[in-house]
Design an enzyme around this catalytic site. Sequence first.
Site, mmCIF file in Angstrom:
data_model
loop_
_atom_site.group_PDB
_atom_site.id
_atom_site.type_symbol
_atom_site.label_atom_id
_atom_site.label_comp_id
_atom_site.label_asym_id
_atom_site.label_seq_id
_atom_site.Cartn_x
_atom_site.Cartn_y
_atom_site.Cartn_z
ATOM 1 C CG ASP A 55 -6.979 -0.167 -2.297
ATOM 2 O OD1 ASP A 55 -6.859 0.114 -3.510
ATOM 3 O OD2 ASP A 55 -7.275 0.681 -1.431
ATOM 4 C CB VAL A 108 0.575 6.386 2.430
ATOM 5 C CG1 VAL A 108 -0.159 5.429 3.336
ATOM 6 C CG2 VAL A 108 2.021 6.526 2.863
ATOM 7 C CB CYS A 109 -2.968 3.117 -0.832
ATOM 8 S SG CYS A 109 -4.674 2.700 -1.185
ATOM 9 C CG LEU A 110 -3.922 4.561 6.080
ATOM 10 C CD1 LEU A 110 -4.028 3.068 6.341
ATOM 11 C CD2 LEU A 110 -2.840 5.155 6.974
ATOM 12 C CG ASN A 154 -1.759 -1.288 1.258
ATOM 13 O OD1 ASN A 154 -1.604 -2.067 2.193
ATOM 14 N ND2 ASN A 154 -2.571 -1.552 0.255
#
Length: 185
Positions: A118, A84-86, A76
């Site tokens: 994701d 950052v994918c959060l 992520n």
Amino acid sequence: MSSPSKRREMDLMKLMMSDYKVEMINDGMQEFYVDFTGPTDSPYHGGVWRIRVELPDAYPYKSPSIGFINKIYHPNVDEMSGSVCLDVINQTWSPMFDLVNVFEVFLPQLLLYPNPSDPLNGEAAALMMRDKAVYEQRVKEYCEKYAKPEDVGNNADEKSSDEEDEASDNDYDSSDEGMAGHADP
């Protein structure tokens, strides 16, 4: 609108008093680096990352922008940009959260519980799903190579001078505004 400004100052002071190394980027309180240590009981344990934080004018009503400066192997986190994918940062942010939440809860949770469905790093996600032991070994290799505690401050300096060199190589001419147009690393 002094309320977001006071909140920004209060959150930043709270973060500094929570034993995090915080280094301001400019004179203002909107951009800074925070040294973040990988959580225990994870393959990231022992690694230290420099995180670039940018607070928007509307903070705390709008989420901070968070990016890893030194490389990290994680499904992520984009390996090249550090983005950052959060969800809690990108979509479900609330003014009830503060900067300490980001470093004591959100980022440790991200490293402890990656979400390979994701991904920003498809290779890491695929490896994690295919062979978790090999994935964890790769994480440890990245920690050893890119996230040594003694190197963490140097990585940001190297990246900044690389970006400046690229700017001059492209005949980008500006006086004091060299870094103003760059996106988050």
